[in-house]
Design an enzyme around this catalytic site. Structure first.
Site, PDB file in Angstrom:
ATOM      1  N   VAL A 255       0.838  -1.203   0.000  1.00  0.00           N
ATOM      2  CA  VAL A 255       0.000   0.000   0.000  1.00  0.00           C
ATOM      3  C   VAL A 255       0.870   1.250   0.000  1.00  0.00           C
ATOM      4  O   VAL A 255       1.787   1.383   0.807  1.00  0.00           O
ATOM      5  CB  VAL A 255      -0.961  -0.007   1.205  1.00  0.00           C
ATOM      6  CG1 VAL A 255      -1.662   1.344   1.344  1.00  0.00           C
ATOM      7  CG2 VAL A 255      -1.979  -1.129   1.053  1.00  0.00           C
ATOM      8  N   TRP A 543       9.864  -5.167  20.745  1.00  0.00           N
ATOM      9  CA  TRP A 543       8.935  -5.162  19.611  1.00  0.00           C
ATOM     10  C   TRP A 543       7.486  -4.966  20.064  1.00  0.00           C
ATOM     11  O   TRP A 543       6.564  -5.576  19.539  1.00  0.00           O
ATOM     12  CB  TRP A 543       9.085  -6.450  18.796  1.00  0.00           C
ATOM     13  CG  TRP A 543      10.491  -6.664  18.327  1.00  0.00           C
ATOM     14  CD1 TRP A 543      11.102  -6.057  17.270  1.00  0.00           C
ATOM     15  CD2 TRP A 543      11.467  -7.549  18.888  1.00  0.00           C
ATOM     16  NE1 TRP A 543      12.407  -6.496  17.148  1.00  0.00           N
ATOM     17  CE2 TRP A 543      12.657  -7.412  18.132  1.00  0.00           C
ATOM     18  CE3 TRP A 543      11.453  -8.429  19.963  1.00  0.00           C
ATOM     19  CZ2 TRP A 543      13.821  -8.123  18.408  1.00  0.00           C
ATOM     20  CZ3 TRP A 543      12.615  -9.139  20.242  1.00  0.00           C
ATOM     21  CH2 TRP A 543      13.772  -8.991  19.476  1.00  0.00           C
ATOM     22  N   HIS A 544       7.305  -4.087  21.059  1.00  0.00           N
ATOM     23  CA  HIS A 544       5.980  -3.813  21.606  1.00  0.00           C
ATOM     24  C   HIS A 544       5.564  -2.358  21.399  1.00  0.00           C
ATOM     25  O   HIS A 544       4.780  -1.817  22.168  1.00  0.00           O
ATOM     26  CB  HIS A 544       5.944  -4.130  23.109  1.00  0.00           C
ATOM     27  CG  HIS A 544       6.129  -5.572  23.431  1.00  0.00           C
ATOM     28  ND1 HIS A 544       6.507  -6.012  24.689  1.00  0.00           N
ATOM     29  CD2 HIS A 544       6.001  -6.683  22.675  1.00  0.00           C
ATOM     30  CE1 HIS A 544       6.604  -7.336  24.680  1.00  0.00           C
ATOM     31  NE2 HIS A 544       6.297  -7.757  23.472  1.00  0.00           N
ATOM     32  N   HIS A 587       3.154  -8.190  27.656  1.00  0.00           N
ATOM     33  CA  HIS A 587       3.439  -8.377  26.238  1.00  0.00           C
ATOM     34  C   HIS A 587       2.160  -8.049  25.456  1.00  0.00           C
ATOM     35  O   HIS A 587       1.046  -8.300  25.926  1.00  0.00           O
ATOM     36  CB  HIS A 587       3.886  -9.809  25.975  1.00  0.00           C
ATOM     37  CG  HIS A 587       5.176 -10.160  26.654  1.00  0.00           C
ATOM     38  ND1 HIS A 587       6.324 -10.472  25.979  1.00  0.00           N
ATOM     39  CD2 HIS A 587       5.506 -10.215  27.972  1.00  0.00           C
ATOM     40  CE1 HIS A 587       7.300 -10.707  26.830  1.00  0.00           C
ATOM     41  NE2 HIS A 587       6.823 -10.571  28.059  1.00  0.00           N
TER      42      HIS A 587
END
Length: 609
Positions: A255, A543-544, A587
């Site tokens: 996109v 990676w949060h 998490h």
């Protein structure tokens, strides 16, 4: 299954009621839930590939071969950080000031690449989201949405049965699309650390999924207990829906931007995307739904002319809507990864270094009855603690933020001030966890003979530092500029240092010394300023990241309202982790599924579906 993926001819130039941008966790959930109604049409655009039945995804520990592989990983990079260096989660294992941000590329997104943790937030953390100005986004609503997404599946046997699998049946779902379970194969270091923590007064939590994170427990994992395979948003939500004639899923669709018009506000009329090197358009009759994640959702908005005019105009991007909050309020969990311990031999500890040994595989296969399911290691040892447990300096550290609030009262954005006030209340509350300690029995860069090595990593649950994500050019193929501003606030660094000192305190107990060989990194001789420098140089993302399209009142820096609609637009919503305005200590996988489930409810209600 691959033959059920749409062709470009079935999407390009066609009109759909809903166009979902991004086939990660949120995108799979929305595409599945909205297409349940045969009266609406849904298109899902995903830049990556389908990866159906790919062993690197179905096997729980296949993520180790996905990291830094552009077939599976976007391999995003941050700008160079001023206050921290990353020394573990890098391709070469060397220190970098620019952090690598792994993000899942393909259907299922990061549910195909993550570490499998399935943990629900602390109740008060969700209440804070509502109190920031988001009616209905509370614990009760989240809890029901989360349970709707999951089905608890029992695992037969474990290699360390003394490692308690505690939960309450009322806290887990029984019929959702995502199978979760307690991992069968664990390192065995987890129960040792739990005993060490118990000696320091830390309780074992009997229900880590019920809204109370305080204590130490075995986390549930997104593993199907019946097969041993990884559970993903694609396998759980999307695959069962692929046969629906009203759903078109197109992969390899990158996109570029939303196509809009001004008609009483900004209206999305279509989505421009690239496929096989050619530019295509798909038309939108009802809504464009951005589910591209914390990095790409604000990036696509800005490329579409929705964002801060001071960012867009210098890049030659025509401004459709001046919305300065797009890309702001970036938050991420910071983890100290510079801790490696060695365990004594002879106790059957299983780590990523030892699990592939034939004798270990044979022993585990015999233990499990050689049932044919995959034998793979999963991280599951977590401990969530209030700051007061790990640090004696909490009051003094809190005062630094209070002074900041007082001195910058008139200059500080209203939304950030409100967030800081919530964070301060949580920091001072001795029952709300601020820090996590995670057992990580994985050596990302193995060298030498296999040994039972593991990391015990402290994680900052509620960082005070804030960063940004903005486009750096008008070329959609250029990565955005990611600046998480790690450790930009001193309190984050100080809590991280104190939390590692607490880990050392646990490793000083007799319970630990019975099984622990010693501290390899940084080494017991490293203390004082040398230790502080080591911590600063051994930081990683978990990676949060969240917050770049925050759900807040517009005057407080919001990008979307409580219905997830972008302010100033008629039919553009964001429904992913980027909308979470305040990071929770847990998490983030479970909360992302729940955000998408709640988004589906909202959209169905708005359109009478």
């Amino acid at each position: 299954m691959a033959n059920k993926i749409a062709s470009i001819e079935e999407v390009s130039g066609k009109t759909f009621d809903f166009v979902v941008i991004g086939g990660g966790v949120a995108g799979c959930v929305l595409a599945s839930r909205l297409s349940e109604n045969p009266g609406v049409t849904v298109a899902l655009l995903e830049a990556g590939n389908a990866h159906f039945d790919d062993p690197l995804i179905t096997v729980p520990d296949g993520w180790m071969k996905q990291m830094f592989n552009p077939e599976y990983d976007w391999v995003f990079r941050t700008t160079p950080q001023k206050h921290a260096k990353n020394g573990v989660t890098t391709p070469d294992g060397l220190q970098h000031e620019s952090f690598f941000w792994t993000r899942g590329k393909g259907l299922g997104g990061s549910s195909c690449t993550n570490f499998l943790f399935w943990i629900k937030p602390h109740r008060e953390e969700l209440e804070a989201i509502e109190n920031l100005g988001n009616p209905g986004w509370n614990w009760e609503r989240f809890f029901e949405a989360s349970k709707r997404s999951e089905i608890y599946t029992r695992t037969q046997g474990s290699n360390f049965p003394q490692y308690s699998e505690t939960y309450k049946e009322t806290s887990v779902g029984t019929s959702g699309p995502i199978p979760v379970s307690f991992a069968r194969t664990v390192s065995g270091i987890e129960p040792v650390f739990q005993k060490s923590l118990e000696a320091l007064g830390v309780p074992i939590n009997d229900d880590g999924t019920g809204g109370n994170l305080y204590g130490t427990f075995k986390s549930m994992s997104t593993i199907d207990g019946r097969t041993g395979n990884r559970s993903t948003a694609a396998s759980g939500y999307l695959v069962p829906a692929l046969s629906r004639p009203n759903l078109a899923v197109l992969t390899g669709a990158y996109v570029r931007r939303l196509l809009t018009k001004i008609e009483g506000g900004v209206v999305a009329t279509g989505v421009e995307f690239e496929h096989d090197g050619k530019i295509h358009t798909v038309n939108v009759s009802r809504e464009a739904l951005l589910c591209a994640g914390t990095i790409k959702s604000p990036h696509i908005l800005e490329l579409s002319g929705i964002g801060d005019k001071n960012v867009l105009e210098p890049l030659g991007i025509p401004v459709q809507l001046d919305l300065p909050s797009v890309g702001m309020n970036l938050q991420d969990h910071v983890i100290f990864t510079g801790s490696v311990v060695s365990m004594k031999e002879g106790h059957d500890f299983v780590t990523s270094d030892t699990i592939r040994l034939p004798e270990v595989q044979a022993k585990l296969g015999k233990l499990y009855g050689n049932d044919g399911s995959t034998i793979a290691l999963a991280s599951s040892g977590v401990t969530f603690l209030p700051a007061q447990v790990i640090s004696e300096r909490v009051d003094a550290l809190a005062e630094t933020i209070e002074r900041k609030l007082a001195s910058e009262d008139e200059m500080m954005p209203a939304g950030l001030k409100a967030q800081y006030e919530h964070q301060l209340r949580a920091l001072k509350d001795r029952n709300i966890p601020d820090m996590e300690l995670v057992i990580f029995p994985v050596n990302i860069h193995p060298t030498g003979p296999p040994k039972p090595l593991a990391g015990i990593f402290p994680v900052l649950g509620h960082p005070f530092s804030r960063g940004t994500i903005h486009t750096g050019s008008n070329d959609p193929k250029d990565q955005p500029l990611i600046d998480p501003n790690y450790l930009g606030e001193d309190i984050d660094f100080e809590l991280l240092v104190d939390s590692f000192k607490f880990v050392r305190k646990a490793m000083a107990t007799s319970e630990w010394h019975t099984y622990g060989q010693g501290e390899l990194l940084p080494g017991p001789e490293v203390n004082g300023e040398e230790l502080r420098e080591h911590v600063r140089n051994c930081v990683s993302t978990t990676w949060h990241a969240c917050g770049t399209c925050s759900m807040l009142p517009k005057e407080k820096g919001g990008v979307v309202d409580p219905n997830l609609k972008v302010y100033g637009t008629k039919n553009i919503r964001v429904a992913d982790l980027s909308t979470l305005p305040l990071l929770t200590a847990a998490h983030t996988q479970a909360i992302t599924y729940a955000i998408a489930e709640q988004a589906a409810d909202i959209i169905k209600l708005d359109h009478g579906l």
